[in-house]
Structure formats: structure tokens, C-alpha cells
Design an enzyme around this catalytic site. Structure first.
Site, PDB file in Angstrom:
ATOM      1  N   SER A 177      -9.832  -0.283   7.027  1.00 29.71           N
ATOM      2  CA  SER A 177      -9.210  -0.147   5.701  1.00 29.71           C
ATOM      3  C   SER A 177      -8.504  -1.377   5.169  1.00 29.71           C
ATOM      4  O   SER A 177      -8.120  -1.404   3.996  1.00 29.71           O
ATOM      5  CB  SER A 177      -8.231   1.022   5.703  1.00 29.71           C
ATOM      6  OG  SER A 177      -8.924   2.236   5.654  1.00 29.71           O
ATOM      7  N   SER A 222      -9.665   1.833   2.784  1.00 30.57           N
ATOM      8  CA  SER A 222      -8.827   2.584   1.879  1.00 30.57           C
ATOM      9  C   SER A 222      -7.765   1.727   1.167  1.00 30.57           C
ATOM     10  O   SER A 222      -7.188   2.169   0.170  1.00 30.57           O
ATOM     11  CB  SER A 222      -8.102   3.694   2.644  1.00 30.57           C
ATOM     12  OG  SER A 222      -7.223   3.140   3.598  1.00 30.57           O
ATOM     13  N   LYS A 247       0.853  -1.204   0.000  1.00 29.31           N
ATOM     14  CA  LYS A 247       0.000   0.000   0.000  1.00 29.31           C
ATOM     15  C   LYS A 247       0.880   1.242   0.000  1.00 29.31           C
ATOM     16  O   LYS A 247       1.871   1.297   0.736  1.00 29.31           O
ATOM     17  CB  LYS A 247      -0.904  -0.025   1.224  1.00 29.31           C
ATOM     18  CG  LYS A 247      -1.933   1.102   1.262  1.00 29.31           C
ATOM     19  CD  LYS A 247      -2.780   1.006   2.530  1.00 29.31           C
ATOM     20  CE  LYS A 247      -3.891   2.022   2.560  1.00 29.31           C
ATOM     21  NZ  LYS A 247      -4.714   1.916   3.782  1.00 29.31           N
TER      22      LYS A 247
END
Lengths: 96, 476
Positions: B178, B154, B79
Site C-alpha cells: 500500500s 491503499s 494517510k
């Protein structure tokens, strides 16, 4: 209900430059979200201590010894958008 | 054999037995990215050169008959809030569009020790703020199961990359759901570890009392392998701890008590999801687990408390993006104040600005007690709810999300409606608990995840509970 003046004040505290249209849009969105937060007023918290950290940890100490930085200073200074003679350069703090 | 279908153990064994090389494995994933990522957009950066050189090193080690650690040569996606030295790290924001990380996050150092391969950096909501990956300054990621829908957020890029077989496993971060939420929307496994189990050093800070890094994987076994590789105390993060040994941990499913919070099955939960979650619970009952209804009475207050605490911490953390030290800097105007106002005003997207405003408001004089302090007290009550319930049961079962993956654009103009999809995930971060998102069924082609919530540091138990589900067919 949050006022336009409050939105402008908060934006200034946060150093967030918003234009007229953005301020009005933000006011409407914040009003709706703050209204949702009203829900919390229903909870009796008079006898409750606040929690800021979820998992219990004791104070974490280390020896008060200096150590060498893992980065050369120059590498971090290089990342600054404006530099002079190995220093970070900023605009004047007081308006001319 | 399709290389991109393999789990971690299968790929590890294949390398060890020289059935294929690390270069071949890496190339298979790079090819997959080339084939699929144009439509999915899971990756912000693909480091082809770095990945191939890492794979080559592993092949050399195999040729030299060196001991191979379990993650050696296995291609991962990271990420884009986790720093990899000398690689761009954007946090999905224009303000860090050209930021090159000066050091490795601790989790990256740990993966490097295992000789992992880093394929690239994945898309996310800007600064991890959002539930759909639509808040990325670089455009939304699409759900591999239905390209018109969001992958969740996210960590949407990481979850979509695993689901589309564009990487073997990924790292995400979870501040209010997330990791678990995009894992659920994309039909993959996501583990949010106990707060403190994994070092946050080198994770771009969002809400520091809530943030945790964790794995997104194809299977529960994979999640455990990656979690074991990244966990542990780190002197660079004073909130990180060594996971205590839990004595006599009972892994026999027939001796495990699972609680079902009644507050998680109320209005707002999609009836189709409710049906699947209830069937999954039934399946555990058939395996011999004891199922008990429990109550978390302050559940409905967790979400508003979270949406005060989270922006408050975020507004403090994001103050550092000031156009002076690094990142975007808009130097127009006459003085320093202008630099601040323009850099932040133009560099941050709408959701980030909203959170900064909410947080600054909640912490400002006159509102601190009514908002921030009250929210911190409600946090205590939410925590006590879980402590009480965990005296009676070993873990909790429930949905990850109340809704199915929604259409791109459906919620983005109504911030509150986006916040509401986090209703089942945020309490876990307020309390710091570990929780697993496990694919448990589908509505049409849309995946549904089961959330398994554990006591602090009992990751191994919830992972074992998850494995039992996979062993019994893996879906209802």
C-alpha cells in the site's frame, strides 16, 4: 463450493448484517476467491512450522507497575454513542 | 523559484537562509491543494488553520535564530489511518466518518518534535483494504498523470498528493504493497520499512503482523530523511525495535550484488513494464553492480497465503467497530445483537465486509487448519526462500506491479482481479522485509516503478542503491 447457509453462518459469527441480495453476491465472490486459495494445496507443508511473526523478537517485558492513564476517563466515555452517568450504555443483551 | 518543486533539503536550506518563510511555503502548498484537489481528491481533510499556525511557530523560531531541524516547517500529508490528536480520522470508512482522534500516533509525535507542518489527511481504500483507492467511502482519488486512472492503493491519496505537489512529503502505510504500489502508479518514491522499524502505535490496525508506516516522497534522499525521523523503538508498540547497527555495510555500487528473481518475470507481467524493468537492471550493471538471476520458488504461493492471513488478522482487528465504544452506531432494533449487525452491515463497505467474511471463514472451526494454518506454513517457506537468496545477493530488483495504472472502474467489480495486482508486493510483508519503490521509467505518460528489496533492517542499503539510480539520470 461455499453454500448459502455457510455464508449466513459466517456473517452471523462476524456480526455482519447482510440482506438477501448481499448474501448471494457474497457467496459468489467468496466461492471464486476460495477456489483461488486451492492453489496452496499443491505445497507440501507436512514438515513446516507456521510463521506468525516475521521478524524475530524476544518477549517484551515491562515492570509490573501501575501508571496513570494519559486520558481522563471522561474523554473516552464521551466518544461512546450512548452514555449514562459516566458509563457506556448498551441495549439489552437478551431480547425482550 | 517554485516553492512546491523543492525537495526536503532544498526547502530546509531556503528556510534557513530566509529565502522564503515557512508561512509562504505552507501557503504555496495550500494554494496548490485549492487549485488541484477538486479533480484529484487526494485529501479527506485539510487542516489549514493548524498548518498555518505550525508554520508560524517555525517562522518565529527562525527569527529567533533557533536551530532548525531538517523537517521543521515542511508541509506534509498524512494517510487517514494515522491519528493526529483532535483531528478527524476516518480510515476512509463511514464507520469512522466523525471520529476525532484522542491522541497522536507515535510517528506524529516524532514529526511534531521536528516541528513538521501537517497540511491534512489523505484518502485511502477503506481501512487500507484495496489497491486503487476506489474503496474509499468518500470517493476515489485520481492519478495526477491521467485523471481517468487510479493512483494505486491503499495510500493513493498520499502518493497522488506528493505527485501533484500538494505536499512536500507524505506518510502512508503498507500491509501488502500500500505504499510501494501507489508510489509506482504515481511516479514517486515509497519506502516500506522492515516490520518493527517504525512504531505502529496510533496506526489504525488492519493486519497487525504485516502493517508498517513509511514515507512517500519526491526523491530517495527525502525518503531517507523522513524514515530517519519516524523510525525507532517505542514502548507503545512492543513489536517495534531499535534498528541494529549493520557493521561494514558496503555502499559502493560496484561491490554490490543484485539478485533478479526469475519468478518475477513470468506470464502476467505487462511486456512494456518488463522492458523498462530490464533496462533499469541493465543500468545497474553499467554502474558496475553484479547482477545475478536468483530463484524464489514459492513466489506463486505468497499471494494466496497473504489473502488468507491478511483477512484473518483484519477480521479480528475490525471486531472493535461494534457501535458501542466509538464511531457509527445504528441503534434501531430490539437488542444488542441488532446494534452489531446493523452498525457493521451498514458502516462497512463491500471490500471490508468481504475481508471480514474471508477472515472469519479462514479462522472458523473446521477451516482453520486448511486455510489459516496452512497459509502460515507457506509463509515460512516464502521466508526461507528470501533467507537463502540473501546469502548470495545484497538486494533484489524487480517490478512493483505487473500492470500499468488501470482505469477507474476497471477492476472494482472483480475482487480477485484486484488482489492479483499485488503479486509482487505481498511476499515482502509476509517476510517483514524493507522495500523501496522507485520511479524508473514511463509507458506513455504512465509511470513505472522499480522495486528494490533488502534484508531486514538494511533500509540504508536499498536507499543507497536507489540513490545511485537517481544519480545516473533517474529514468531509463
Amino acid at each position: 463450493m461455499i453454500t448459502r447457509k455457510e455464508v449466513e453462518h459466517i456473517a452471523k459469527l462476524a456480526r455482519l448484517g447482510l440482506n438477501e441480495r448481499e448474501i448471494e453476491k457474497m457467496r459468489g465472490e467468496l466461492a471464486k476467491i476460495l477456489d483461488y486459495f486451492e492453489k496452496l494445496k499443491k505445497v507440501d507443508v507436512s514438515q513446516v512450522e507456521p510463521t506468525s511473526h516475521s521478524i524475530k523478537v524476544e518477549n517484551v517485558m515491562r515492570k509490573d507497575e501501575s501508571s496513570r492513564s494519559k486520558f481522563p476517563n471522561s474523554q473516552l466515555i464521551e466518544m461512546a454513542p450512548d452514555r449514562k452517568d459516566g458509563f457506556i450504555k448498551v441495549k439489552s443483551i437478551f431480547g425482550r | 523559484m517554485t516553492l512546491t518543486e523543492l525537495t526536503i533539503n532544498q526547502a530546509h536550506l531556503g528556510l534557513k537562509k530566509k529565502e522564503f518563510s515557512a508561512l509562504e511555503l505552507c501557503q504555496a502548498y495550500l494554494d496548490k491543494i485549492k487549485e488541484k484537489d477538486r479533480e484529484i481528491f487526494a485529501f479527506l481533510t485539510v487542516n489549514e488553520e493548524l498548518a498555518l499556525s505550525q508554520a508560524k511557530q517555525v517562522d518565529d523560531a527562525i527569527l529567533a535564530d533557533q536551530e532548525l531541524s531538517i523537517l521543521a516547517g515542511l508541509p506534509s500529508a498524512i494517510k487517514d489511518v494515522i491519528l493526529i490528536k483532535d483531528i478527524r480520522c476516518t480510515a476512509g470508512s463511514k464507520i469512522l466518518e466523525n471520529y476525532i482522534a484522542p491522541y497522536d500516533a507515535t510517528v506524529i509525535k516524532k514529526l511534531r518534535k521536528e516541528n513538521a507542518v501537517f497540511l491534512g489527511k489523505t484518502n485511502l481504500d477503506e481501512f487500507a483494504m484495496g489497491s486503487s483507492t476506489e474503496n474509499s467511502a468518500f470517493g476515489p482519488t485520481r492519478n495526477p498523470h491521467d485523471l481517468t486512472r487510479v493512483p494505486g492503493g491503499s495510500s493513493g491519496g498520499s502518493a497522488a498528493a506528493v505527485a501533484a505537489k500538494e505536499c512536500l512529503y507524505a506518510l502512508g502505510s503498507d500491509t501488502g504493497g500500500s505504499i510501494r504500489q501507489p508510489a509506482s502508479f504515481c511516479g514517486v518514491v515509497g519506502l516500506k520499512p522492515t516490520y518493527g522499524a517504525v512504531s505502529r502505535s496510533g496506526l489504525i490496525a488492519f493486519a497487525s503482523s504485516l502493517d508498517q508506516i513509511g514515507p512517500i516522497t519526491k526523491t530517495v534522499e527525502d525518503a531517507k530523511i523522513v524514515f530517519d525521523a519516524i523510525k525507532g523503538r517505542d514502548e507503545m508498540d512492543s513489536t517495534s525495535v531499535e534498528i541494529p547497527n549493520i557493521p561494514n555495510n558496503q555502499y559502493d555500487i560496484r561491490k554490490i550484488k543484485l539478485g533478479v528473481p526469475k519468478e518475477y518475470f513470468v506470464k502476467g507481467l505487462d511486456p512494456e513494464i518488463e522492458k523498462i524493468i530490464k533496462a533499469a537492471i541493465k543500468k545497474y550493471e553499467e554502474m558496475g553492480a553484479k547482477i545475478e538471476e536468483v530463484s524464489l520458488p514459492h513466489s506463486e504461493y505468497a499471494l494466496p497465503a497473504y489473502y488468507i492471513i491478511n483477512p484473518s488478522e483484519a477480521s479480528a482487528n475490525l471486531a472493535r467497530y461494534d457501535g458501542i465504544k466509538y464511531g457509527l452506531s445504528i441503534q434501531e432494533g430490539k437488542d444488542l445483537m441488532d446494534v452489531y449487525l446493523k452498525t457493521k452491515g451498514e458502516g462497512f463497505g463491500e471490500e471490508v465486509r468481504r475481508r471480514i467474511m474471508l477472515g472469519t471463514y479462514s479462522l472458523s472451526a473446521g477451516y482453520y487448519e486448511a486455510y489459516y494454518l496452512r497459509a502460515q506454513k507457506v509463509r515460512t517457506l516464502v521466508k526461507q526462500d528470501f533467507e537463502k537468496v540473501f546469502e548470495k545477493v545484497d538486494a533484489l530488483l524487480g517490478p512493483v506491479l505487473p500492470v500499468l495504472p488501470f482505469k477507474i472502474g476497471e477492476r472494482i467489480d472483480d475482487p480477485l482481479s484486484m488482489y492479483l495486482v499485488d503479486v509482487y508486493t505481498v511476499a515482502i510483508n509476509l517476510v517483514g522485509l524493507p522495500a523501496l519503490s522507485l520511479p524508473c521509467g514511463k509507458v506513455g505518460q504512465l509511470p513505472v516503478g522499480l522495486q528494490i528489496i533488502g534484508r531486514p533492517f538494511e533500509e540504508d542499503l536499498i536507499l543507497e542503491i536507489g540513490k545511485n539510480f537517481e544519480k545516473h539520470g533517474g529514468s531509463v
